[in-house]
Scaffold this active site. Structure first.
Site, PDB file in Angstrom:
ATOM      1  N   SER A 222       0.800  -1.219   0.000  1.00 48.49           N
ATOM      2  CA  SER A 222       0.000   0.000   0.000  1.00 48.49           C
ATOM      3  C   SER A 222       0.838   1.278   0.000  1.00 48.49           C
ATOM      4  CB  SER A 222      -0.938   0.035   1.221  1.00 48.49           C
ATOM      5  OG  SER A 222      -0.216   0.341   2.395  1.00 48.49           O
TER       6      SER A 222
ATOM      7  N   LYS B 119       1.878   4.374   7.308  1.00 51.30           N
ATOM      8  CA  LYS B 119       1.024   5.196   6.454  1.00 51.30           C
ATOM      9  C   LYS B 119       1.400   6.672   6.579  1.00 51.30           C
ATOM     10  CE  LYS B 119      -1.916   2.061   4.913  1.00 51.30           C
ATOM     11  NZ  LYS B 119      -1.049   0.929   5.313  1.00 51.30           N
TER      12      LYS B 119
END
Length: 233
Positions: free
Chosen positions: A153, A191
């Site tokens: 991701s 993230k």
């Protein structure tokens, strides 16, 4: 009593530490002593360590400290004489107190390696502990640890599955920074951090994934990305 090669190695390490504060690498020691392999360097270092002339510094790969010297090791050669017109300046320099010798450092250090971290759906992290050798140039000031990346991701940020994320330990971060976020006190993910309307958004760097949105109290910043290591094998 030391062998000639042991004398030469001890001398080389001492001079390098005095000049740079950095212990030489095994490759540099091999070349300086004209040895055929690094295994010869290992044997010489082990012999010097057993005799109490050097010691290896903990948690630093290859870092060495000279503890003592044999009486016949000899002094360093004198510095070249200065030209006549610089004699007075050199005399003034000699009168100044000498700076303290730099402490032994090294180009590689060991940092804790805490399991795997998701660059996708959060997974458990900080599970057990080993160490990872890391070039010191990749790290700044502060305490650091490493996590192995799992998932894709963050590929648009250049973070790939199997990379090692080098993380500076901190509990604060600015919006837009890549962080290790602990979710619900038990799962961690890597993230981009973003705060919006009283919520915490953990944004991926892959268009195939949606942002993860949590209440502020459900997310704890565990560190900020400081660098990456990648193995090619």
């Amino acid at each position: 009593m030391l062998t000639r090669k042991q004398h030469e190695l001890l001398r080389f390490i001492q001079v390098r530490l005095e000049e740079t504060g950095i212990s030489p690498s095994f490759e540099e020691m091999k070349e300086a002593l004209d040895l055929k392999s690094k295994s010869g360097v290992h044997r010489l270092i082990s012999a010097l360590e057993e005799r109490g002339f050097i010691r290896r510094l903990p948690n630093r790969a290859r870092a060495l400290e000279v503890l003592k010297q044999p009486e016949n090791l000899g002094a360093r050669p004198p510095a070249p004489r200065a030209a006549a017109n610089t004699t007075a300046a050199n005399s003034n320099d000699a009168a100044r107190p000498r700076a303290a010798a730099p402490q032994p450092a090294n180009d590689v250090i060991e940092i804790p390696l805490h399991g795997r971290i998701a660059a996708g759906v959060p997974i458990e992290a900080l599970e057990g502990q080993t160490t990872l050798p890391v070039p010191a140039a990749l790290l700044g000031a502060g305490e650091h640890y490493a996590l192995e990346v799992s998932g894709d991701s963050m590929i648009e940020a250049g973070i790939l599955d199997g990379d090692f994320a080098l993380v500076k330990r901190t509990s604060t971060a600015r919006d837009g920074e890549i962080v290790v976020a602990l979710v619900h006190g038990e799962e961690a993910t890597l993230k981009y951090l973003r705060r919006e309307n009283g919520m915490v958004c953990l944004d991926p760097a892959n268009a195939a994934y949606e942002p993860q949105i949590y209440r502020t109290g459900d997310v704890e910043v565990q560190g900020k990305l400081a660098g990456l290591l990648r193995r090619y094998n």
